[in-house]
Design a protein around this motif. Structure first.
Motif, PDB file in Angstrom:
ATOM      1  N   VAL A  50     -15.770   0.915   5.323  1.00 54.27           N
ATOM      2  CA  VAL A  50     -14.570   1.772   5.830  1.00 54.27           C
ATOM      3  C   VAL A  50     -13.850   2.040   4.465  1.00 54.27           C
ATOM      4  N   ALA A  51     -13.769   3.314   4.278  1.00 57.06           N
ATOM      5  CA  ALA A  51     -13.106   3.661   3.129  1.00 57.06           C
ATOM      6  C   ALA A  51     -11.682   3.837   3.343  1.00 57.06           C
ATOM      7  N   VAL A  52     -10.850   2.968   2.879  1.00 54.29           N
ATOM      8  CA  VAL A  52      -9.320   2.816   3.143  1.00 54.29           C
ATOM      9  C   VAL A  52      -8.639   2.532   1.886  1.00 54.29           C
ATOM     10  N   ALA A  53      -7.171   3.050   1.965  1.00 52.12           N
ATOM     11  CA  ALA A  53      -6.377   2.769   0.819  1.00 52.12           C
ATOM     12  C   ALA A  53      -5.772   1.359   1.045  1.00 52.12           C
ATOM     13  N   SER A  54      -5.687   0.870  -0.377  1.00 51.00           N
ATOM     14  CA  SER A  54      -4.852  -0.359  -0.450  1.00 51.00           C
ATOM     15  C   SER A  54      -3.436  -0.253  -0.417  1.00 51.00           C
ATOM     16  N   ASP A  55      -3.094   0.862  -0.645  1.00 51.57           N
ATOM     17  CA  ASP A  55      -1.454   1.519  -0.694  1.00 51.57           C
ATOM     18  C   ASP A  55      -0.710   0.586  -1.577  1.00 51.57           C
ATOM     19  N   VAL A  56      -1.461  -0.045  -2.786  1.00 55.85           N
ATOM     20  CA  VAL A  56      -0.730  -0.680  -3.954  1.00 55.85           C
ATOM     21  C   VAL A  56      -1.249  -0.117  -5.161  1.00 55.85           C
ATOM     22  N   ALA A  57      -1.023  -0.246  -6.411  1.00 55.40           N
ATOM     23  CA  ALA A  57      -1.512   0.300  -7.535  1.00 55.40           C
ATOM     24  C   ALA A  57      -2.906  -0.071  -7.434  1.00 55.40           C
ATOM     25  N   SER A  58      -3.654   0.985  -8.142  1.00 58.48           N
ATOM     26  CA  SER A  58      -5.175   0.891  -8.484  1.00 58.48           C
ATOM     27  C   SER A  58      -5.616  -0.527  -9.121  1.00 58.48           C
ATOM     28  N   GLN A  59      -4.535  -0.989  -9.934  1.00 52.81           N
ATOM     29  CA  GLN A  59      -4.840  -2.472 -10.614  1.00 52.81           C
ATOM     30  C   GLN A  59      -3.498  -3.043 -10.160  1.00 52.81           C
ATOM     31  N   PRO A  60      -3.533  -4.270  -9.192  1.00 53.83           N
ATOM     32  CA  PRO A  60      -2.254  -5.004  -8.658  1.00 53.83           C
ATOM     33  C   PRO A  60      -1.850  -5.803  -9.939  1.00 53.83           C
ATOM     34  N   MET A  61      -0.738  -5.971 -10.146  1.00 51.62           N
ATOM     35  CA  MET A  61      -0.375  -6.636 -11.589  1.00 51.62           C
ATOM     36  C   MET A  61       0.263  -8.255 -11.108  1.00 51.62           C
ATOM     37  N   THR A  62       0.473  -8.374  -9.761  1.00 51.20           N
ATOM     38  CA  THR A  62       0.800  -9.638  -9.648  1.00 51.20           C
ATOM     39  C   THR A  62       0.176 -10.292  -8.193  1.00 51.20           C
ATOM     40  N   ASP A  63       0.459 -11.406  -7.877  1.00 53.53           N
ATOM     41  CA  ASP A  63      -0.120 -12.089  -6.830  1.00 53.53           C
ATOM     42  C   ASP A  63       0.325 -11.457  -5.628  1.00 53.53           C
ATOM     43  N   GLU A  64       1.512 -11.232  -5.580  1.00 53.28           N
ATOM     44  CA  GLU A  64       2.226 -10.567  -4.388  1.00 53.28           C
ATOM     45  C   GLU A  64       1.502  -9.325  -4.133  1.00 53.28           C
ATOM     46  N   GLU A  65       1.580  -8.502  -4.980  1.00 53.92           N
ATOM     47  CA  GLU A  65       1.033  -7.140  -4.734  1.00 53.92           C
ATOM     48  C   GLU A  65      -0.479  -7.121  -4.612  1.00 53.92           C
ATOM     49  N   THR A  66      -1.385  -8.103  -5.124  1.00 55.99           N
ATOM     50  CA  THR A  66      -2.554  -8.172  -4.555  1.00 55.99           C
ATOM     51  C   THR A  66      -2.849  -8.589  -3.124  1.00 55.99           C
ATOM     52  N   LEU A  67      -2.019  -9.643  -2.744  1.00 57.33           N
ATOM     53  CA  LEU A  67      -2.240 -10.061  -1.399  1.00 57.33           C
ATOM     54  C   LEU A  67      -1.611  -8.991  -0.411  1.00 57.33           C
ATOM     55  N   THR A  68      -0.744  -8.031  -0.810  1.00 58.16           N
ATOM     56  CA  THR A  68      -0.294  -6.911  -0.088  1.00 58.16           C
ATOM     57  C   THR A  68      -1.193  -5.858  -0.062  1.00 58.16           C
ATOM     58  N   GLY A  69      -1.950  -5.605  -0.974  1.00 60.17           N
ATOM     59  CA  GLY A  69      -3.202  -4.710  -0.881  1.00 60.17           C
ATOM     60  C   GLY A  69      -4.341  -5.261  -0.071  1.00 60.17           C
ATOM     61  N   ALA A  70      -4.664  -6.341  -0.238  1.00 63.64           N
ATOM     62  CA  ALA A  70      -5.418  -6.785   0.858  1.00 63.64           C
ATOM     63  C   ALA A  70      -5.360  -6.901   2.352  1.00 63.64           C
ATOM     64  N   LEU A  71      -3.861  -7.168   2.682  1.00 65.36           N
ATOM     65  CA  LEU A  71      -3.471  -7.058   3.861  1.00 65.36           C
ATOM     66  C   LEU A  71      -3.472  -5.455   4.327  1.00 65.36           C
ATOM     67  N   ASN A  72      -3.083  -4.591   3.420  1.00 62.12           N
ATOM     68  CA  ASN A  72      -3.029  -3.313   3.612  1.00 62.12           C
ATOM     69  C   ASN A  72      -4.373  -2.842   4.158  1.00 62.12           C
ATOM     70  N   ARG A  73      -5.389  -3.130   3.357  1.00 64.99           N
ATOM     71  CA  ARG A  73      -6.804  -2.545   3.427  1.00 64.99           C
ATOM     72  C   ARG A  73      -7.219  -3.123   5.005  1.00 64.99           C
ATOM     73  N   VAL A  74      -6.831  -4.257   5.309  1.00 63.66           N
ATOM     74  CA  VAL A  74      -7.406  -4.837   6.624  1.00 63.66           C
ATOM     75  C   VAL A  74      -6.717  -3.854   7.709  1.00 63.66           C
ATOM     76  N   ASN A  75      -5.138  -3.788   7.641  1.00 61.79           N
ATOM     77  CA  ASN A  75      -4.590  -2.929   8.711  1.00 61.79           C
ATOM     78  C   ASN A  75      -4.978  -1.536   8.699  1.00 61.79           C
ATOM     79  N   ASN A  76      -5.614  -0.842   7.517  1.00 59.70           N
ATOM     80  CA  ASN A  76      -6.006   0.259   7.653  1.00 59.70           C
ATOM     81  C   ASN A  76      -7.248   0.444   8.006  1.00 59.70           C
ATOM     82  N   ALA A  77      -8.145  -0.862   7.887  1.00 60.52           N
ATOM     83  CA  ALA A  77      -9.466  -0.701   8.500  1.00 60.52           C
ATOM     84  C   ALA A  77      -9.455  -0.949  10.024  1.00 60.52           C
TER      85      ALA A  77
END
Length: 186
Positions: free
Chosen positions: A39-66
């Motif tokens: 499922v091609a969805v956005a992470s809604d974070v930077a293409s290269q997350p630079m912190t632990d928190e931003e990376t987790l947020t990207g994974a959560l956003n991907r799940v919710n968008n999926a």
């Protein structure tokens, strides 16, 4: 579809992430059959997350968008790679989030530290996969071995690193009774 086949919606088109999801689910639930859909969805974070928190947020956003994009799946999984500065080094890792109707499982992969030449490019704004391609003179390594595969000569590749985190994120689904809210006291 057979009664024991489960659909896993992977919130990515990256074949490494799809393979890690398939392998992790199969290891944890060998008695079930899984069909992985991309499922091609956005992470809604930077293409290269630079912190632990931003990376987790990207994974959560991907799940919710999926979930929105593929509501009939049995499981949704988001895998987001990121980096975090530790003193004068840049550590690389991934967050994995698995969602089902019965809850949410999360896990983080192991962390490894990038060589300074790669870390400097990433700190300067380049995505890790592009930095790896440049430094190692290869192409599209983020859809194959990844930085960890390049640095370990494939003793551990990106799929293996992610697969272990998928297994860890599935712990709560393999042991659902232990994760239920406690019954109210008398």
């Amino acid at each position: 579809m057979s009664h024991n086949e489960r659909i896993i919606a992977v919130a990515s088109t990256n074949p490494v992430k799809m393979a890690a999801a398939q392998a992790g689910f199969q290891r944890m639930f060998p008695h079930l059959r899984f069909r992985v859909v991309s499922v091609a969805v956005a992470s809604d974070v930077a293409s290269q997350p630079m912190t632990d928190e931003e990376t987790l947020t990207g994974a959560l956003n991907r799940v919710n968008n999926a979930v929105t994009a593929q509501p009939d799946a049995d499981f949704w999984i988001g895998i987001e790679g990121g980096v975090q500065a530790h003193a004068d080094e840049l550590g690389a890792f991934a967050w994995v989030v698995v969602r089902a109707r019965t809850g949410l499982g999360k896990a983080r992969s192991g962390t490894f530290f990038l060589p300074p030449v790669v870390a400097d490019l990433v700190a300067g704004g380049m995505e890790l996969g592009h930095a790896d391609d440049l430094v190692f003179k290869q192409s599209n390594t983020k859809q194959t071995a990844g930085a960890i595969g390049l640095l370990t000569d494939n003793a551990v590749d990106r799929r293996q690193l992610y697969e272990q985190a998928v297994v860890l994120a599935l712990v709560r689904f393999k042991n659902e009774a232990l994760y239920l809210p406690a019954a109210p006291g008398p």
